[in-house]
Every structure is written in structure tokens, then in C-alpha cells.
Design a protein around this motif. Structure first.
Motif, mmCIF file in Angstrom:
data_model
loop_
_atom_site.group_PDB
_atom_site.id
_atom_site.type_symbol
_atom_site.label_atom_id
_atom_site.label_comp_id
_atom_site.label_asym_id
_atom_site.label_seq_id
_atom_site.Cartn_x
_atom_site.Cartn_y
_atom_site.Cartn_z
ATOM 1 N N ILE A 7 24.464 75.274 38.633
ATOM 2 C CA ILE A 7 23.047 75.794 39.151
ATOM 3 C C ILE A 7 21.963 75.399 38.606
ATOM 4 O O ILE A 7 20.816 74.894 39.343
ATOM 5 N N SER A 10 21.195 72.140 39.989
ATOM 6 C CA SER A 10 21.055 71.817 41.363
ATOM 7 C C SER A 10 19.596 71.646 41.674
ATOM 8 O O SER A 10 18.721 71.749 40.947
ATOM 9 N N GLU A 11 19.207 71.810 43.307
ATOM 10 C CA GLU A 11 18.000 71.633 43.492
ATOM 11 C C GLU A 11 17.308 72.884 43.871
ATOM 12 O O GLU A 11 16.196 73.068 44.221
ATOM 13 N N TYR A 12 17.815 74.230 43.300
ATOM 14 C CA TYR A 12 17.340 75.467 43.220
ATOM 15 C C TYR A 12 16.053 75.505 42.313
ATOM 16 O O TYR A 12 15.730 74.917 41.524
ATOM 17 N N SER A 13 15.175 76.124 43.052
ATOM 18 C CA SER A 13 14.105 76.580 42.186
ATOM 19 C C SER A 13 14.423 77.490 41.088
ATOM 20 O O SER A 13 15.018 78.157 41.071
ATOM 21 N N ASP A 14 13.244 77.441 40.110
ATOM 22 C CA ASP A 14 13.746 78.410 39.029
ATOM 23 C C ASP A 14 13.843 79.892 39.221
ATOM 24 O O ASP A 14 14.554 80.254 38.718
ATOM 25 N N LYS A 16 14.607 81.062 42.003
ATOM 26 C CA LYS A 16 15.912 81.230 42.852
ATOM 27 C C LYS A 16 16.936 81.367 41.857
ATOM 28 O O LYS A 16 18.045 82.139 42.092
ATOM 29 N N ILE A 17 17.134 80.406 40.743
ATOM 30 C CA ILE A 17 18.004 80.637 39.831
ATOM 31 C C ILE A 17 18.131 81.888 39.106
ATOM 32 O O ILE A 17 19.138 82.503 38.696
ATOM 33 N N LYS A 20 19.735 85.041 40.994
ATOM 34 C CA LYS A 20 21.040 84.734 40.975
ATOM 35 C C LYS A 20 21.636 85.202 39.731
ATOM 36 O O LYS A 20 22.855 85.886 39.883
ATOM 37 N N ARG A 311 11.406 74.589 32.057
ATOM 38 C CA ARG A 311 12.218 75.720 32.919
ATOM 39 C C ARG A 311 12.620 77.002 32.011
ATOM 40 O O ARG A 311 12.413 78.047 32.404
#
Length: 445
Positions: A7, A10-14, A16-17, A20, A311
Motif C-alpha cells: 500500500i 503504491s500510487e494511493y494518496s496518503d 486514501k491509504i 484503508k 508521509r
């Protein structure tokens, strides 16, 4: 491959991470609060105010099990995640096994000693001749379930740190549903009284633990216990890093002890019943708040180990903002539905209703500020800054609430007692903001 690593890379935004982790963590922690909530509801409705007061008196025993579980779970779990971020996988395995074995040792020892001295402990916690039999009956089951209660908390923390918050959530849902069914079955169906309420809690905590434990072996996760991975030099690090979590969780027990003393002083036994009602809302609120911090902690720890500092700061920011919004909403709902918040547990005793509503209105503003201090303390714990996290938790959970409750109770009687926590949270919020600003300046340099 660890799913958390996937995760983060990945290219997920902070954000969105973070979500999750946030949704399953908050759901799981909310359901943990269901254990205490359902116990109080069933006991209050079926067994009456004296039994409800006894449940409040016995709460420190259950909260201590949670506190010790979080000490090893969060203390070891954050070090586990930092090691994953540093790609030191052998170290992470050792942190888990050491934490697990320590939990078993402490759980079994307390279960045996606690049952030997159960009467002395119950009297020390504030039992009188009326409540003592109820307290002993409930506490016996909780004490014999100590190893599994602690291991359940530990496994939940490590499942999140390994990157499987959804599994921790599913296991907690199953345990919570089982608890509701068994509470009604044992207390109402089998007429087992306080013993039945305690037994339901112990059984369902065990069920949740066994699901997480079995999954970790079935999927061959890193969090599998090996005696050979017990690493003595890591014991002190786990204790030091987990101490602030222990203080945060055990604060509920210590606060209960202090408030039970003063509430019975002002109102006799019915005061203990009033505080038990408020205490249930505290536990629900703190449990959800802990869900927010547990979403942030594995991510912050991993990013700290991997030196992804921007992050790391984002995850800290999200946890503080979301917890503050949640606190404000809770306060608004509390003032709108104050009577309903109280009568859900006991609605026949008019004196108890009056005292509880009065107390809750004075206590409510504290909820708007709790998140800032707790999220700040967990942030420092997540990056292994034990000094700041420990002092924040000592001030918030022990030094200020105890001293202010004693002083304000003497000066302003009941109003002073119920207002002491709000003043505590205000002071700790100011200190937390100062520490965050200080940390930000240091990072810029």
C-alpha cells in the motif's frame, strides 16, 4: 509480501491509504467497547443499580487487562513496524515473539494471583457489603480470562501493524456479536447473574483472539510465535515504548477508582451507579478514538523506519483532525440527547437519572479535546520518542486528573469533581499543540 508495504509503495494518496486503515480500525475498536456497553445494559436492566455499581467498581480489573495488552501490542507493534520500514525483518519477527510470550507470562500470573486475592482486591477497589458479592462474581470470570483478553488485544494490534486491519475487524465483529448473544443468554436465559456477564466477556475475547491467531498461521504471516525468537534484549524496549499505551488504557481504571471514591462520598452507592453510566460513554468514545490512533500508528511507524517523513506527518495530521471532528460531534450529540444517553442503562431510579444527567453535562466538553492529546502521544510513541509520549500520558491520565479531582472536589464539591476532566483535557491540549509545533520546527531544520 506484506500488504502494508504494498500500500505504501503504491500510487494511493496518503489520505486514501489512511482511510484503508481507518475504517476497519475504528470499526474494530468500536465493537470492543460493545463488550462493556452490553454488560452494563444487561446488568443494569436485569440486576438493578447495585449490580450496575458493582460493574463499575470491577471495571479497573478489565481495563488493566486491556492496558497490559496494549502495552505489549502497541509497544511491540510500533517497533515491529519500524523494523519492517527499515527492512530488518528478523528484528520484526523477534519483536512479535517477545511481545507474545511476555503477554502470556503476565496474563497467567495475574489470573492466578488475582483469583487468590479476589476479595481483597474487590474491597480495595471500593466494594461495600452490598456490592462485594457482585464484584467478586463478575471479576472471577474476567481474571481467569486474563491471558486470552490480553492476547486478543495484542494480536489485534499486530494484525494492523502487519497490514491486515480488515481481518482484525472481522474477528472483532464475530466476537462482539457472540458477546451480545451470550450476555442475554447467560444473564436472562440461564439466570447466571454477574457471573454470566463476566463469562460472556471472557469467552468472546477468547474467540476473537483464536480467529486472529489461526489466520496468522494459516496465511503464514510474520506474526507467528517462535520460542527461539524470544529476544531478552528487546524486553526493555517493548516496555519503554508501550508504557504510554498502558497508562492511557489503565487511566480508565485509575479514574474509575478516584471517581467511585468521590461519587460515593457525595451520593453513597448510587453515585457509583451514576459514574458507571458515564464511564460507559467514556469507554465507547475512547475506543473509537483508539481506532483512529491505531490506523495512524502502523503507518507512522513504517514511514519513520523507511524515512518517509512527509508521509509520516500527513498521517499524524489526519489522525488529529479526524479525532477532533469526532469529538466535537460527540459533544453536540451528548448535549442534545443527554437524557437518552443516561436512560439507556437505567430508567427507573429518578435520583440516579438526575445525578447522571447533571454529571454528564459537566463532563461532556472534555470529549472535544481528548483526541489532540492522545493522537499526539501516540505519534511520539510511533516514532519511538518515549519521553514525550510518556509525559503526555502521565499528565493526562494520572497527574492532572487525580490532583484536580481531589482539589476541585474539596473546593466546589460535586461540580468540581465532574469538571476536573474537562480542565485536564484543556491543559493537555495546549501542551500537545506546543509539542507538535516544536517537532515541526525541528523537522524543518
Amino acid at each position: 509480501m506484506n500488504s502494508k508495504i504494498d500500500i505504501i509503495n503504491s500510487e494511493y494518496s496518503d489520505f486514501k491509504i489512511f482511510t484503508k486503515y481507518l475504517i476497519p480500525c475504528v470499526t474494530a475498536m468500536t465493537l470492543i467497547a460493545v463488550y462493556a456497553f452490553v454488560d452494563s445494559f444487561v446488568v443494569g436492566q436485569k440486576l438493578g443499580p447495585i449490580a450496575l455499581a458493582a460493574l463499575g467498581i470491577a471495571t479497573p480489573i478489565l481495563m488493566t487487562a486491556f492496558a497490559l495488552g496494549y502495552m505489549f501490542g502497541v509497544g511491540g507493534g510500533s517497533l515491529f513496524s519500524i523494523s519492517l520500514g527499515e527492512k530488518k525483518y528478523e528484528n520484526s519477527d523477534k519483536y512479535f515473539s517477545t511481545s507474545f510470550i511476555l503477554t502470556v507470562i503476565f496474563g497467567v500470573t495475574i489470573a492466578i494471583l488475582g483469583n487468590i486475592y479476589i476479595e481483597e482486591i474487590s474491597i480495595f477497589l471500593g466494594s461495600d457489603s452490598l456490592s462485594l458479592p457482585f464484584v467478586i462474581e463478575y471479576s472471577k470470570c474476567i481474571l481467569w480470562g486474563y491471558p486470552f483478553i490480553m492476547l486478543n488485544i495484542l494480536m489485534g494490534c499486530f494484525m494492523k501493524n502487519e497490514g491486515y486491519p480488515k481481518i482484525a475487524m472481522i474477528s472483532t465483529i464475530i466476537g462482539a456479536i457472540s458477546n451480545v448473544i451470550l450476555d442475554f443468554l447467560f444473564v436472562y436465559g440461564f439466570e447466571m447473574g454477574m457471573f454470566g456477564a463476566g463469562l460472556a466477556t471472557a469467552i468472546c475475547q477468547s474467540i476473537t483472539f483464536l480467529i486472529n491467531f489461526s489466520y496468522s498461521y494459516y496465511k503464514k504471516l510474520r506474526i507467528r510465535t517462535k520460542i527461539s525468537n524470544f529476544h531478552t534484549p528487546y524486553i526493555l524496549a517493548i516496555f519503554k515504548n508501550g508504557l504510554s499505551s498502558f497508562i492511557l488504557e489503565s487511566a480508565s481504571g485509575i479514574e474509575t477508582f478516584v471517581f467511585i471514591y468521590f461519587s460515593t462520598k457525595f451520593y453513597s452507592t448510587i453515585g457509583a451507579s451514576a459514574y458507571t453510566i458515564i464511564q460507559n460513554w467514556i469507554l465507547i468514545f475512547i475506543s473509537i478514538l483508539m481506532g483512529i490512533t491505531q490506523a495512524a500508528q502502523p503507518l507512522i511507524s513504517f514511514c519513520y523506519g523507511a524515512k518517509l517523513y512527509s508521509r509520516m506527518i500527513s498521517f499524524r495530521k489526519y489522525s488529529i483532525i479526524i479525532s477532533t471532528i469526532y469529538g466535537v460531534i460527540f459533544v453536540i450529540l451528548g448535549y442534545i440527547f443527554t437524557e437518552q444517553f443516561v436512560t439507556i442503562f437505567e430508567n427507573t431510579n429518578k435520583e440516579l437519572l438526575t445525578i447522571s444527567i447533571f454529571a454528564l453535562k459537566l463532563y461532556l466538553p472534555a470529549f472535544a479535546m481528548m483526541g489532540i492529546c492522545i493522537c499526539t502521544a501516540v505519534y511520539f510513541q510511533s516514532i519511538n520518542n518515549n519521553k514525550y509520549s510518556l509525559w503526555l500520558m502521565l499528565l493526562r491520565s494520572l497527574i492532572l486528573p487525580i490532583s484536580l479531582t481531589i482539589i476541585l472536589s474539596e473546593l466546589f464539591q460535586e461540580k468540581g469533581m465532574w469538571s476536573s476532566i474537562t480542565i485536564t483535557e484543556f491543559i493537555c491540549t495546549l501542551i500537545s499543540i506546543w509539542l507538535i509545533m516544536r517537532e515541526n520546527r525541528k523537522m524543518i531544520k
